[in-house]
Design a protein around this motif. Structure first.
Motif, PDB file in Angstrom:
ATOM      1  N   ASP A   1     -36.441 -52.617   7.713  1.00 32.07           N
ATOM      2  CA  ASP A   1     -37.091 -53.888   7.373  1.00 32.07           C
ATOM      3  C   ASP A   1     -38.597 -53.715   7.228  1.00 32.07           C
ATOM      4  N   GLU A   2     -39.066 -53.683   5.992  1.00 32.26           N
ATOM      5  CA  GLU A   2     -40.496 -53.588   5.660  1.00 32.26           C
ATOM      6  C   GLU A   2     -41.204 -52.456   6.398  1.00 32.26           C
TER       7      GLU A   2
ATOM      8  N   SER B   1     -34.879 -60.798   6.411  1.00 30.62           N
ATOM      9  CA  SER B   1     -34.665 -60.243   7.753  1.00 30.62           C
ATOM     10  C   SER B   1     -33.446 -60.881   8.403  1.00 30.62           C
TER      11      SER B   1
ATOM     12  N   GLN C   1     -38.398 -55.415  11.430  1.00 30.29           N
ATOM     13  CA  GLN C   1     -39.759 -55.717  11.002  1.00 30.29           C
ATOM     14  C   GLN C   1     -40.689 -55.652  12.210  1.00 30.29           C
TER      15      GLN C   1
END
Ligand code: ATP
Ligand code: ATP
Ligand code: MG
Ligand code: MG
Lengths: 154, 151, 151, 154
Positions: C88-89, D38, D132
């Protein structure tokens, strides 16, 4: 008032004396990771004396002297549109360092520089410079710490 | 002391309402946990990003949290005007459209103050008046290349 | 217990040397503060990003630190293979060229494992086999739009 | 083995039942901030039972039920290429919630799901899902905490 010129000499990754003219309005600085962009902002903070070594990602001020060259001094000049030129120089010594402050070429105390800046709205606890990671840090703060930000401003 | 806090708080809150509203299609405000006795509690936000329901800050997405925080920082800056501002990669968590919004806001603020922003994001670079390029020389020292004029 | 630690450490270190070397024009390795008694000290890195001199992790740039950390994570993943990976990122602090490098590495790893990466960065999106678009409906619920095939 | 299909129903921002077919190779998910990217990863972690509510940015499991609709249940199905379909459902009750786990449609214990996953190399303390902010968190760790990562793997 605004910054008109930055002169960075042997500070962090600036192994060669570099002049960066600046103008009013909106300037963006870009380039690859590790090229020296944040170091430019660090040089301003260093010259104006508004952060500690730790705020400049250094454990002690002598870490700020370029490691590539063999010189023992690092120097940064910040020139403003009202003609004022602020200089700060550190010099590595046998057991530490010296830090020199200059206003328009004349040796002065760090307090004199801070007084000049305060008159123009630039304070060490101000938020006019937002460093890399500050947004994430403030984002993850507890509500209590965030309120303390307002305490310090008031 | 409480007086000083509350007047500062009210000013920054009013800035926040304006700035956050402009950055997102939504609205928001600052919230004191203990309005009666501010120093006994913390400070949080009540925001409606894109008109969604209010959610705790830690339940919001990374980009939404980042936008709230950035609006908070801009609100403080508006309260303590300075001759120049330096922003180092404040657009890290934002999607392209939000980066454009930030660039747009900086552009209008830069009519009265000098803004120097470090960024790796195209919409920020495109929104500026000029670009200073920074690269590495073969000897590992920083090379600052010419200033490109934008737009 | 010390045996188990050291064999795991050696495996991940060897992965790290390979992965970090491929992601940056440089080299690096893991370093135990107390090699004699690992549990008495910490774990850090000795890296030469782009062949620069070694510097403490906290003196490196945001992007350089992020690349070291990402290489560390990939080294752990290689040690514990799984059927699918979710990222995620992870490209948030990286410049365009480093994002390309990460995308390239994920692409080759994805020949044997399923990779699902969330990203806002063009080079990552362009390096993938397909794109799943996610947006918001007017009623604020998530809308997953068609899968675009890439390249 | 790989995931072939995700079915997300009333979980977080997925107010409407959503099917996401997945393939081998390299898939990228993109879109605006706050759109639900997400949340897709969260739905997988939720269904497989490999994170707590806090790891899913919720204070309690009932926060995971979509607030836009008026339903009291949230359900996620993860289908794998070997034909296995794992389901998890939470249902809000007067004073808490129920959490149900299903393997191929039959009610089971969470331990059964975790055992199936462990056989395929998916463990709760694994690093196959990087959330994240994880990179920033590991980046800022102390050297001691970082070494503990290796301890847990060993
Ligand atoms: N005293 C020093 N002598 C030489 N190089 C230094 C010194 N201090 C820091 N550096 C180097 O400066 C580089 C960091 O520069 P800087 O943080 O400005 O990068 P950046 O352009 O902001 O990158 P990013 O986009 O990753 O944030 C590091 O590679 C570091 O090794
Ligand atoms: N129970 C819930 N009901 C409805 N919406 C929810 C619920 N829980 C979270 N959300 C919403 O989901 C959104 C966050 O989604 P998500 O974190 O997946 O965004 P994202 O696409 O990853 O964004 P970013 O790019 O900023 O990271 C938030 O706006 C939040 O309000
Ligand atoms: Mg930087
Ligand atoms: Mg997200």
């Amino acid at each position: 008032m605004h910054i008109t010129l930055l002169e960075i000499d042997n500070f962090k990754s600036f192994g060669r004396k570099t002049k960066i003219p600046l103008e009013t309005g909106f300037t963006v600085i870009s380039g690859p990771n590790g090229s020296g962009k944040s170091n430019i902002l660090d040089s301003i903070l260093f010259a104006l004396g508004i952060t500690s070594a730790r705020g400049l990602r250094a454990e002690r001020l002598t870490d700020l002297i370029n490691t590539g060259s063999n010189k023992n001094t690092a120097e940064v000049h910040v020139s403003f549109s009202d003609g004022t030129r602020i200089t700060r120089r550190i010099k590595r010594t046998a057991n530490g360092y010296y830090s020199y402050n200059y206003l328009n070429g004349r040796l002065c105390k760090q307090g004199d520089v801070l007084a000049f800046l305060a008159n123009h709205g630039i304070k060490p606890q101000g938020y006019n410079i937002v460093m890399q990671g500050d947004v994430a840090r403030i984002m993850e703060m507890s509500d209590f710490e965030r309120r303390k930000i307002i305490d310090e401003i008031a | 002391k409480r007086e000083a806090f509350l007047s500062t708080y009210t000013a920054i809150d009013s800035n926040f309402k304006d700035i956050y509203g402009r950055l997102t299609r939504g609205w928001g405000k600052l919230v004191l946990e203990m309005p009666e006795d501010p120093f006994a509690g913390g400070l949080t936000f009540e925001v409606h990003p894109q008109d969604k329901d209010v959610r705790r800050l830690n339940m919001m997405s990374g980009g939404e949290k980042s936008l709230v925080t950035l609006a908070f920082i801009f609100s403080i800056q508006r309260h303590m005007p300075a001759p120049f501002y330096g922003l180092d990669e404040v657009d890290m968590h934002l999607d392209g459209s939000n980066v454009e919004g930030i660039a747009h806001m900086i552009r209008s603020l830069s009519e009265t103050s000098q803004f120097i922003a470090i960024s790796l994001r195209k919409p920020m670079i495109q929104g500026a008046d000029r670009i200073i390029g920074v690269t590495i020389r073969p000897d590992k020292s920083t090379l600052v290349t010419g200033v490109k004029c934008n737009a």
